[in-house]
Design a protein around this motif. Structure first.
Motif, mmCIF file in Angstrom:
data_model
loop_
_atom_site.group_PDB
_atom_site.id
_atom_site.type_symbol
_atom_site.label_atom_id
_atom_site.label_comp_id
_atom_site.label_asym_id
_atom_site.label_seq_id
_atom_site.Cartn_x
_atom_site.Cartn_y
_atom_site.Cartn_z
ATOM 1 N N GLY A 50 -13.181 50.295 -22.042
ATOM 2 C CA GLY A 50 -14.185 49.340 -22.701
ATOM 3 C C GLY A 50 -15.461 49.323 -22.091
ATOM 4 O O GLY A 50 -16.600 49.195 -22.953
ATOM 5 N N THR A 51 -15.330 49.363 -20.589
ATOM 6 C CA THR A 51 -16.599 49.332 -19.812
ATOM 7 C C THR A 51 -17.466 50.564 -20.470
ATOM 8 O O THR A 51 -18.824 50.226 -20.862
ATOM 9 C CB THR A 51 -16.386 49.323 -18.374
ATOM 10 O OG1 THR A 51 -15.595 48.249 -18.178
ATOM 11 C CG2 THR A 51 -17.520 49.318 -17.517
ATOM 12 N N GLU A 52 -16.957 51.644 -20.530
ATOM 13 C CA GLU A 52 -18.011 52.820 -20.792
ATOM 14 C C GLU A 52 -18.553 52.729 -22.266
ATOM 15 O O GLU A 52 -19.611 52.955 -22.628
ATOM 16 C CB GLU A 52 -17.317 54.047 -20.517
ATOM 17 C CG GLU A 52 -18.395 55.115 -20.736
ATOM 18 C CD GLU A 52 -17.535 56.857 -20.919
ATOM 19 O OE1 GLU A 52 -16.692 56.977 -20.079
ATOM 20 O OE2 GLU A 52 -17.831 57.540 -21.828
ATOM 21 N N THR B 130 -20.743 45.276 -31.169
ATOM 22 C CA THR B 130 -19.718 44.177 -30.766
ATOM 23 C C THR B 130 -18.886 44.570 -29.970
ATOM 24 O O THR B 130 -18.089 45.759 -29.997
ATOM 25 C CB THR B 130 -19.183 43.330 -31.920
ATOM 26 O OG1 THR B 130 -18.384 42.199 -31.615
ATOM 27 C CG2 THR B 130 -18.033 44.287 -32.822
ATOM 28 N N ASP B 131 -18.416 44.063 -28.750
ATOM 29 C CA ASP B 131 -17.261 44.067 -27.786
ATOM 30 C C ASP B 131 -16.163 43.634 -28.438
ATOM 31 O O ASP B 131 -16.057 42.313 -28.409
ATOM 32 C CB ASP B 131 -17.687 43.583 -26.449
ATOM 33 C CG ASP B 131 -16.465 43.821 -25.450
ATOM 34 O OD1 ASP B 131 -15.488 43.916 -25.886
ATOM 35 O OD2 ASP B 131 -16.918 43.740 -24.440
ATOM 36 N N ALA B 132 -15.206 44.519 -28.940
ATOM 37 C CA ALA B 132 -14.033 44.025 -29.516
ATOM 38 C C ALA B 132 -12.825 44.184 -28.833
ATOM 39 O O ALA B 132 -11.632 44.182 -29.599
ATOM 40 C CB ALA B 132 -13.916 44.760 -31.050
ATOM 41 N N VAL B 133 -13.002 44.394 -27.463
ATOM 42 C CA VAL B 133 -11.732 44.716 -26.807
ATOM 43 C C VAL B 133 -10.908 43.706 -26.729
ATOM 44 O O VAL B 133 -9.612 44.048 -26.799
ATOM 45 C CB VAL B 133 -12.338 45.049 -25.175
ATOM 46 C CG1 VAL B 133 -11.059 45.146 -24.334
ATOM 47 C CG2 VAL B 133 -13.299 46.114 -25.044
ATOM 48 N N GLN B 134 -11.149 42.236 -26.618
ATOM 49 C CA GLN B 134 -10.139 41.131 -26.850
ATOM 50 C C GLN B 134 -9.650 41.025 -28.164
ATOM 51 O O GLN B 134 -8.787 40.502 -28.478
ATOM 52 C CB GLN B 134 -10.548 40.076 -26.020
ATOM 53 C CG GLN B 134 -10.801 40.245 -24.690
ATOM 54 C CD GLN B 134 -9.498 40.212 -23.799
ATOM 55 O OE1 GLN B 134 -8.430 39.789 -24.566
ATOM 56 N NE2 GLN B 134 -9.554 40.644 -22.678
ATOM 57 N N SER B 135 -10.092 41.597 -29.394
ATOM 58 C CA SER B 135 -9.826 41.191 -30.590
ATOM 59 C C SER B 135 -9.075 42.397 -31.150
ATOM 60 O O SER B 135 -7.997 41.900 -31.953
ATOM 61 C CB SER B 135 -11.181 40.751 -31.581
ATOM 62 O OG SER B 135 -11.911 41.948 -31.721
ATOM 63 N N LEU C 113 -13.775 49.348 -28.098
ATOM 64 C CA LEU C 113 -12.416 49.184 -27.922
ATOM 65 C C LEU C 113 -11.654 49.633 -26.585
ATOM 66 O O LEU C 113 -12.342 50.569 -25.777
ATOM 67 C CB LEU C 113 -11.483 50.048 -28.929
ATOM 68 C CG LEU C 113 -11.933 49.878 -30.669
ATOM 69 C CD1 LEU C 113 -13.086 50.953 -30.845
ATOM 70 C CD2 LEU C 113 -10.761 50.180 -31.337
ATOM 71 N N SER C 114 -10.520 49.201 -26.378
ATOM 72 C CA SER C 114 -10.012 49.543 -25.067
ATOM 73 C C SER C 114 -8.526 49.765 -25.078
ATOM 74 O O SER C 114 -7.719 48.928 -25.857
ATOM 75 C CB SER C 114 -10.453 48.456 -23.857
ATOM 76 O OG SER C 114 -9.663 48.776 -22.748
ATOM 77 N N GLY C 115 -8.078 50.625 -24.593
ATOM 78 C CA GLY C 115 -6.468 51.234 -24.408
ATOM 79 C C GLY C 115 -5.454 50.201 -23.888
ATOM 80 O O GLY C 115 -4.901 49.421 -24.542
ATOM 81 N N HIS C 116 -5.879 49.778 -22.621
ATOM 82 C CA HIS C 116 -5.128 49.099 -21.818
ATOM 83 C C HIS C 116 -5.045 47.599 -22.085
ATOM 84 O O HIS C 116 -4.150 46.878 -21.550
ATOM 85 C CB HIS C 116 -5.372 49.352 -20.293
ATOM 86 C CG HIS C 116 -6.587 48.320 -19.953
ATOM 87 N ND1 HIS C 116 -6.259 47.322 -19.041
ATOM 88 C CD2 HIS C 116 -7.949 48.808 -19.853
ATOM 89 C CE1 HIS C 116 -7.598 46.766 -18.617
ATOM 90 N NE2 HIS C 116 -8.538 47.945 -19.280
ATOM 91 N N LYS C 117 -5.766 47.007 -22.925
ATOM 92 C CA LYS C 117 -5.887 45.846 -23.458
ATOM 93 C C LYS C 117 -4.823 45.550 -24.650
ATOM 94 O O LYS C 117 -4.400 44.428 -25.117
ATOM 95 C CB LYS C 117 -7.158 44.956 -23.667
ATOM 96 C CG LYS C 117 -8.197 44.999 -22.882
ATOM 97 C CD LYS C 117 -7.993 44.116 -21.673
ATOM 98 C CE LYS C 117 -8.779 44.227 -20.536
ATOM 99 N NZ LYS C 117 -9.872 43.711 -20.715
ATOM 100 N N ILE C 118 -4.310 46.832 -25.461
ATOM 101 C CA ILE C 118 -3.567 46.597 -26.222
ATOM 102 C C ILE C 118 -2.164 47.462 -26.276
ATOM 103 O O ILE C 118 -1.497 48.138 -26.973
ATOM 104 C CB ILE C 118 -4.322 47.203 -27.815
ATOM 105 C CG1 ILE C 118 -4.641 48.534 -27.580
ATOM 106 C CG2 ILE C 118 -5.300 46.206 -28.108
ATOM 107 C CD1 ILE C 118 -4.972 49.360 -28.941
HETATM 108 C C1 LIG Z 1 -11.284 44.394 -20.290
HETATM 109 C C2 LIG Z 1 -12.432 44.042 -21.133
HETATM 110 C C3 LIG Z 1 -13.602 44.983 -21.137
HETATM 111 C C4 LIG Z 1 -13.572 46.318 -20.237
HETATM 112 O O1 LIG Z 1 -12.734 47.088 -20.519
HETATM 113 P P1 LIG Z 1 -12.270 48.447 -19.684
HETATM 114 O O2 LIG Z 1 -11.387 49.172 -20.446
HETATM 115 O O3 LIG Z 1 -11.232 47.485 -18.675
HETATM 116 O O4 LIG Z 1 -13.242 48.926 -18.806
HETATM 117 C C5 LIG Z 1 -14.963 45.047 -21.738
HETATM 118 N N1 LIG Z 1 -15.066 43.741 -22.650
HETATM 119 C C6 LIG Z 1 -13.894 42.782 -22.646
HETATM 120 C C7 LIG Z 1 -14.200 41.563 -23.527
HETATM 121 C C8 LIG Z 1 -12.728 42.869 -21.948
HETATM 122 O O5 LIG Z 1 -11.956 41.857 -21.964
#
Ligand SMILES: *Cc1c(COP(=O)(O)O)cnc(C)c1O
Length: 398
Positions: A71-73, A186-191, A209-214
Motif C-alpha cells: 500500500g505504501t508504494e 483514494t487509498d482503499a487499503v482499509q476498505s 490496495l494492500s495484500g496483508h490487510k486482507i
Molecule cells: C496499512 C496501510 C497502508 C500501508 O500499506 P502497506 O502495504 O503496509 O505498505 C496505507 N494506507 C492505509 C490506510 C493503511 O492502513
C-alpha cells in the motif's frame, strides 16, 4: 495461554488457503515471469490470473492494475507519479518565474504513506492543502470545492480511515474531481475486503490496495490506474507491468494476493455480519462496565471491524501493555515516537482534546475472532482500567 488478536488494521494473519496457493510458486514454479520457457510462462499465467482477480474485485480491467510492494508504494506511486507528470498544469507559459508547479488536495487524517509524500512534494515546490475533518473524521465536500484552484492536479482522500474506521464520501468527491478534470486518488487499503470497492462507482482514477490487510501476504499491493490517467513511473528498469513498475514480479506474493482477494469477495458479507456483531458487543459491554469512555469515529459510517475508544484520565499505551500481558493484542490511536507520547494526528484533526486522545485504544477485529474473545476482553479490561485510574491523579468518578 490466551492469545487474542484484535489488531487487524495493522495486519492480518495470512489465510491458510493463501499460503497453500503460494507454496508451489516457491517450490516448483519458480520461473521468472518474463522468461519465455515453460518455467517462466507458468509464472506469467499465475500473475495474469491474479491480476484478473484483483481487477474484477474492484470492477477494473486487468491492464489497469499495477502490482507494487504494498500500500505504501501504491500511495507514493499515485501521488509522486501524478505530481511529476502533471507539474506544469496551470502554469502560465509566458511567466517563466512562476514557481507554482502544481497543487494537491488531501486530508489531515490520511495514512503517513499519503501524508509524507505530500510533505515531500511541498518541499519540492508543490502546494498542498490539508483539509480539515469534522468530529467524526469526515471531510466536507464544500471545503474541497473551495480548495480547488486552476493549478490543482490531484485530490487524494482515503476511502476508510485506519485508526477510527470512518468512511469518506469518495463517490461524491470523485464526481467533483471528474467535473473539474482533476485526477482523483483514494487509498482503499482499509476498505478493500470490508466494503464494496468499485473503481467506476467511486469515480476514482487511482486506487491503492494492500495484500496483508486482507489476509494476504505482506510486501504486495497494487495501484489501480484508470486507462488514460497521466502518471509517471517511479521505479525504472525492465519493461514489467506495462512499463509502469519495473522489477521481477513477486510471483508468490501476487498469487497470494489474488487468492486473498478472491476469498474476500466470497466471504465478505458473511464475515462482516459476524464481525459487526462482535464489535458492537464489545462496545456495548465496555459502555456498561466502564465509565468516562468515548467512541472515536463515525457511529455508523465506519468499517465494520473498527472500534476506537478513549478511556479518559489514563494513557492508551498503559492499557495496551496491560492487555498484552493478558494475551490481548490491540493498538494505540497514538503513535509513540522517539520516547515522546505523540497524539494521533487523526484524533487531533477530529478535535479530540489531547488528554482524551492519549487514552485511546483501537480494537480492530477480524475473521477469526469469537464471542469468547470478546467475553475475555470484557472480563479483563475493566479491571485494567480501574487499576490505572486509581493511580491517575486526574480521575474523578462521575
Ligand atoms: C496499512 C496501510 C497502508 C500501508 O500499506 P502497506 O502495504 O503496509 O505498505 C496505507 N494506507 C492505509 C490506510 C493503511 O492502513
Amino acid at each position: 495461554m490466551t492469545r487474542i488478536y484484535l489488531d487487524h488494521n495493522a495486519t492480518t494473519p495470512t489465510h491458510p488457503e493463501v499460503v497453500k496457493a503460494m507454496l508451489p510458486y516457491y517450490e516448483k514454479i519458480y520461473g521468472n515471469a518474463s522468461s519465455i520457457h515453460q518455467f517462466g510462462q507458468e509464472a506469467r499465467k499465475a500473475v495474469d490470473e491474479a491480476r484478473e482477480k484483483v481487477a474484477s474485485f474492484i470492477g477494473a480491467k486487468p491492464e489497469e492494475i499495477v502490482f507494487t510492494s504494498g500500500g505504501t508504494e501504491a500511495d507514493n506511486f499515485a501521488i509522486k507519479g501524478v505530481a511529476y507528470k502533471n507539474e506544469k498544469k496551470g502554469r502560465d507559459p509566458l511567466n517563466r518565474a512562476c514557481s507554482g508547479s502544481g497543487h494537491i488536495i488531501t486530508s489531515s487524517i490520511e495514512h503517513h504513506a499519503v501524508l509524507n509524500p505530500c510533505k515531500y512534494l511541498e518541499e519540492k515546490g508543490f502546494k498542498v492543502t490539508y483539509l480539515p475533518v469534522n468530529e467524526y473524521g469526515v471531510v466536507n465536500l464544500a471545503d474541497i470545492n473551495k480548495a480547488i484552484i486552476s493549478e490543482t492536479i490531484l485530490i487524494t482522500i482515503m476511502h476508510a480511515n485506519n485508526e477510527v474506521g470512518t468512511i469518506e464520501p469518495i463517490e461524491e468527491i470523485g464526481k467533483m474531481a471528474k467535473e473539474k478534470g482533476i485526477i482523483f486518488h483514494t487509498d482503499a487499503v482499509q476498505s478493500v475486503g470490508k466494503l464494496k470497492v468499485n473503481a467506476g462507482e467511486l469515480n476514482v482514477d487511482l486506487l491503492s490496495l494492500s495484500g496483508h490487510k486482507i489476509y494476504g501476504p505482506k510486501g504486495i499491493g497494487a495501484l489501480y490506474i484508470r486507462k488514460g490517467t497521466k502518471i509517471e513511473p517511479l521505479i525504472l528498469g525492465g519493461h514489467h507491468e506495462r512499463n509502469k513498475r519495473a522489477g521481477t514480479e513477486n510471483v508468490p506474493g501476487i498469487v497470494g494476493f489474488g487468492r486473498a482477494i478472491e476469498i474476500a469477495s466470497q466471504d465478505m458479507q458473511k464475515e462482516n455480519k459476524k464481525i459487526v456483531n462482535l464489535r458492537d458487543k464489545l462496545w456495548n459491554g465496555l459502555r456498561q462496565k466502564i465509565d468516562s469512555i468515548q467512541l472515536n469515529g463515525h457511529p455508523e459510517k465506519r468499517t465494520p471491524n473498527t472500534l476506537n475508544v478513549s478511556f479518559k484520565f489514563i494513557e492508551g499505551e498503559s492499557i495496551i501493555l496491560n492487555l498484552d500481558l493478558q494475551g490481548v493484542a490491540v493498538s494505540s490511536g497514538s503513535a509513540c515516537t522517539s520516547g515522546l507520547l505523540e497524539s494521533s494526528h487523526v484524533l487531533k484533526a477530529m478535535g479530540v482534546d489531547p488528554a482524551t486522545a492519549q487514552g485511546s485504544v483501537r480494537f480492530s477485529l477480524g475473521r477469526d475472532n469469537t464471542e469468547e474473545d470478546i467475553d475475555y476482553v470484557l472480563q479483563v479490561l475493566p479491571d485494567i482500567v480501574s487499576r490505572l485510574r486509581e493511580m491517575s491523579p486526574l480521575y474523578r468518578k462521575n
